[in-house]
Design a protein around this motif. Structure first.
Motif, PDB file in Angstrom:
ATOM      1  N   PRO A 296       0.805  -1.225   0.000  1.00  0.00           N
ATOM      2  CA  PRO A 296       0.000   0.000   0.000  1.00  0.00           C
ATOM      3  C   PRO A 296       0.839   1.277   0.000  1.00  0.00           C
ATOM      4  N   ARG A 297       2.098   1.180  -0.333  1.00  0.00           N
ATOM      5  CA  ARG A 297       2.980   2.350  -0.293  1.00  0.00           C
ATOM      6  C   ARG A 297       2.377   3.515  -1.093  1.00  0.00           C
ATOM      7  N   GLY A 298       2.279   4.661  -0.432  1.00  0.00           N
ATOM      8  CA  GLY A 298       1.795   5.871  -1.079  1.00  0.00           C
ATOM      9  C   GLY A 298       0.299   5.952  -1.283  1.00  0.00           C
ATOM     10  N   LEU A 299      -0.470   4.978  -0.767  1.00  0.00           N
ATOM     11  CA  LEU A 299      -1.914   4.967  -0.988  1.00  0.00           C
ATOM     12  C   LEU A 299      -2.662   5.682   0.132  1.00  0.00           C
ATOM     13  N   GLU A 300      -3.754   6.335  -0.241  1.00  0.00           N
ATOM     14  CA  GLU A 300      -4.687   6.896   0.729  1.00  0.00           C
ATOM     15  C   GLU A 300      -5.823   5.888   0.901  1.00  0.00           C
ATOM     16  N   VAL A 301      -6.038   5.453   2.146  1.00  0.00           N
ATOM     17  CA  VAL A 301      -6.889   4.297   2.439  1.00  0.00           C
ATOM     18  C   VAL A 301      -8.093   4.703   3.270  1.00  0.00           C
ATOM     19  N   LEU A 302      -9.266   4.210   2.865  1.00  0.00           N
ATOM     20  CA  LEU A 302     -10.505   4.358   3.632  1.00  0.00           C
ATOM     21  C   LEU A 302     -10.941   2.980   4.087  1.00  0.00           C
TER      22      LEU A 302
ATOM     23  N   ASN B 287      -4.900   2.974  18.457  1.00  0.00           N
ATOM     24  CA  ASN B 287      -4.204   2.435  17.279  1.00  0.00           C
ATOM     25  C   ASN B 287      -3.963   3.459  16.184  1.00  0.00           C
ATOM     26  N   ILE B 288      -4.384   4.695  16.394  1.00  0.00           N
ATOM     27  CA  ILE B 288      -4.206   5.708  15.349  1.00  0.00           C
ATOM     28  C   ILE B 288      -3.181   6.746  15.779  1.00  0.00           C
ATOM     29  N   GLU B 289      -2.550   7.340  14.805  1.00  0.00           N
ATOM     30  CA  GLU B 289      -1.529   8.347  15.045  1.00  0.00           C
ATOM     31  C   GLU B 289      -1.695   9.473  14.036  1.00  0.00           C
ATOM     32  N   GLY B 290      -2.059  10.664  14.528  1.00  0.00           N
ATOM     33  CA  GLY B 290      -2.168  11.799  13.617  1.00  0.00           C
ATOM     34  C   GLY B 290      -0.788  12.302  13.240  1.00  0.00           C
ATOM     35  N   PRO B 291      -0.642  12.899  12.065  1.00  0.00           N
ATOM     36  CA  PRO B 291      -1.677  13.143  11.065  1.00  0.00           C
ATOM     37  C   PRO B 291      -1.890  11.986  10.089  1.00  0.00           C
ATOM     38  N   PHE B 292      -1.170  10.871  10.273  1.00  0.00           N
ATOM     39  CA  PHE B 292      -1.300   9.754   9.328  1.00  0.00           C
ATOM     40  C   PHE B 292      -2.684   9.140   9.354  1.00  0.00           C
ATOM     41  N   SER B 293      -3.257   8.935  10.539  1.00  0.00           N
ATOM     42  CA  SER B 293      -4.500   8.173  10.635  1.00  0.00           C
ATOM     43  C   SER B 293      -5.522   8.881  11.502  1.00  0.00           C
ATOM     44  N   GLN B 294      -6.783   8.599  11.193  1.00  0.00           N
ATOM     45  CA  GLN B 294      -7.895   9.117  11.980  1.00  0.00           C
ATOM     46  C   GLN B 294      -9.058   8.149  11.882  1.00  0.00           C
ATOM     47  N   VAL B 295      -9.969   8.229  12.847  1.00  0.00           N
ATOM     48  CA  VAL B 295     -11.200   7.450  12.782  1.00  0.00           C
ATOM     49  C   VAL B 295     -12.380   8.395  12.908  1.00  0.00           C
ATOM     50  N   ILE B 296     -13.441   8.066  12.188  1.00  0.00           N
ATOM     51  CA  ILE B 296     -14.667   8.860  12.183  1.00  0.00           C
ATOM     52  C   ILE B 296     -15.784   8.021  12.791  1.00  0.00           C
TER      53      ILE B 296
ATOM     54  N   LEU C 170       3.713  -0.220   6.390  1.00  0.00           N
ATOM     55  CA  LEU C 170       3.915  -0.554   4.980  1.00  0.00           C
ATOM     56  C   LEU C 170       3.885   0.689   4.080  1.00  0.00           C
ATOM     57  N   SER C 171       4.013   1.861   4.696  1.00  0.00           N
ATOM     58  CA  SER C 171       4.227   3.122   3.988  1.00  0.00           C
ATOM     59  C   SER C 171       3.019   3.634   3.211  1.00  0.00           C
ATOM     60  N   ALA C 172       1.795   3.317   3.683  1.00  0.00           N
ATOM     61  CA  ALA C 172       0.627   3.988   3.119  1.00  0.00           C
ATOM     62  C   ALA C 172       0.725   5.483   3.432  1.00  0.00           C
ATOM     63  N   LEU C 173       0.046   6.301   2.652  1.00  0.00           N
ATOM     64  CA  LEU C 173       0.138   7.759   2.832  1.00  0.00           C
ATOM     65  C   LEU C 173      -0.839   8.260   3.884  1.00  0.00           C
ATOM     66  N   LYS C 174      -2.044   7.659   3.917  1.00  0.00           N
ATOM     67  CA  LYS C 174      -3.069   8.123   4.847  1.00  0.00           C
ATOM     68  C   LYS C 174      -4.048   6.993   5.132  1.00  0.00           C
ATOM     69  N   TYR C 175      -4.574   6.971   6.352  1.00  0.00           N
ATOM     70  CA  TYR C 175      -5.583   5.980   6.742  1.00  0.00           C
ATOM     71  C   TYR C 175      -6.750   6.694   7.416  1.00  0.00           C
TER      72      TYR C 175
END
Length: 246
Positions: free
Chosen positions: A46-52, A89-98, A68-73
């Motif tokens: 997933p390197r460089g991918l923005e993931v939903l 399990n989340i770390e800003g600014p890489f990841s967030q949960v809604i 694995l170097s995804a860009l955003k989760y």
């Protein structure tokens, strides 16, 4: 009278949440030994991918995507207990949960390279609406990878036997779509039964092209217990699909 619980309501029950958490901690649980290996095989790098992630639960996969170097989760989850757990399990600014039910979540723009959904869509009554939103938020060439309980499972009546371990599966009313209220993890929950054909036709209807179709055949190497592996070989538990926006 049986009280219905939606997916988020079900997992907000403390006893159910605790059973689920203990279940997922087992290396040989169906999720860890069968479903997740196939999901990650399809995801690839997933390197460089923005993931939903739709129905992200405790968002435990956010850490793996980062490693694995995804860009955003971005995870979406309706259960309050799951959201509380996900914050670990989340770390800003890489990841967030809604915190939102999948039926209510509306992506605001075309911004994702990959949409994943692990064992959540069988709790959703309107699959068509979800599929349309997925397509609308995917970039061209973006992929949608989802897993659901296999239609053989969602159509299966409770076995007529006194045993903690089911030894028979009675498939009934397979072509009768809709609600199935079942006993699971010590409580009652409402799931939605669809045929295999329904999932594939829905992808085609919204304009997503089927790329891979898997039934999570158990691999012997994922099981220390040979008898458990042989039991898992008896019936498919999961349907896992990969589609692409062309």
């Amino acid at each position: 009278m049986i009280m219905k619980s939606s997916g988020p309501d079900f997992y907000d029950k403390l006893e159910v949440f605790n059973i689920y958490t203990e279940h997922r901690s087992r290396a040989e649980s169906p999720n860890e030994s069968m479903e997740q290996p196939i999901v990650w095989e399809l995801i690839g790098c997933p390197r460089g991918l923005e993931v939903l992630d739709l129905g992200c639960g405790d968002a435990r996969v956010a850490k793996k995507f980062k490693q694995l170097s995804a860009l955003k989760y971005v995870g979406v989850e309706g259960s309050s207990r799951m959201i509380a757990s996900a914050t670990q399990n989340i770390e800003g600014p890489f990841s967030q949960v809604i915190h939102a039910r999948l039926e209510d979540f509306e992506p605001r723009e075309v911004s994702f390279d990959l949409v994943v959904s692990s064992l959540a869509l069988h709790y959703v009554s309107d699959l068509s609406a979800i599929m349309v939103r997925v397509k609308n938020c995917l970039r061209t060439g973006g992929r949608f990878i989802f897993s659901v309980e296999h239609p053989i499972i969602t159509s299966c009546n409770k076995a007529l036997e006194n045993s903690d371990i089911r030894q028979a599966w009675i498939v009934d009313n397979y072509f009768q779509r809709g609600e199935r209220t079942v006993q699971w993890m010590g409580d009652t929950v409402t799931k939605y039964h669809r045929t295999t054909e329904d999932f594939l036709n829905e992808l085609k209807r919204v304009g997503l092209q089927l790329k891979n179709f898997r039934e999570a055949e158990p691999h012997r190497s994922h099981f220390q217990d040979a008898e458990l592996w042989q039991r898992r070989m008896r019936i498919p538990l999961f349907l896992i699909v990969e589609a692409v926006k062309t």
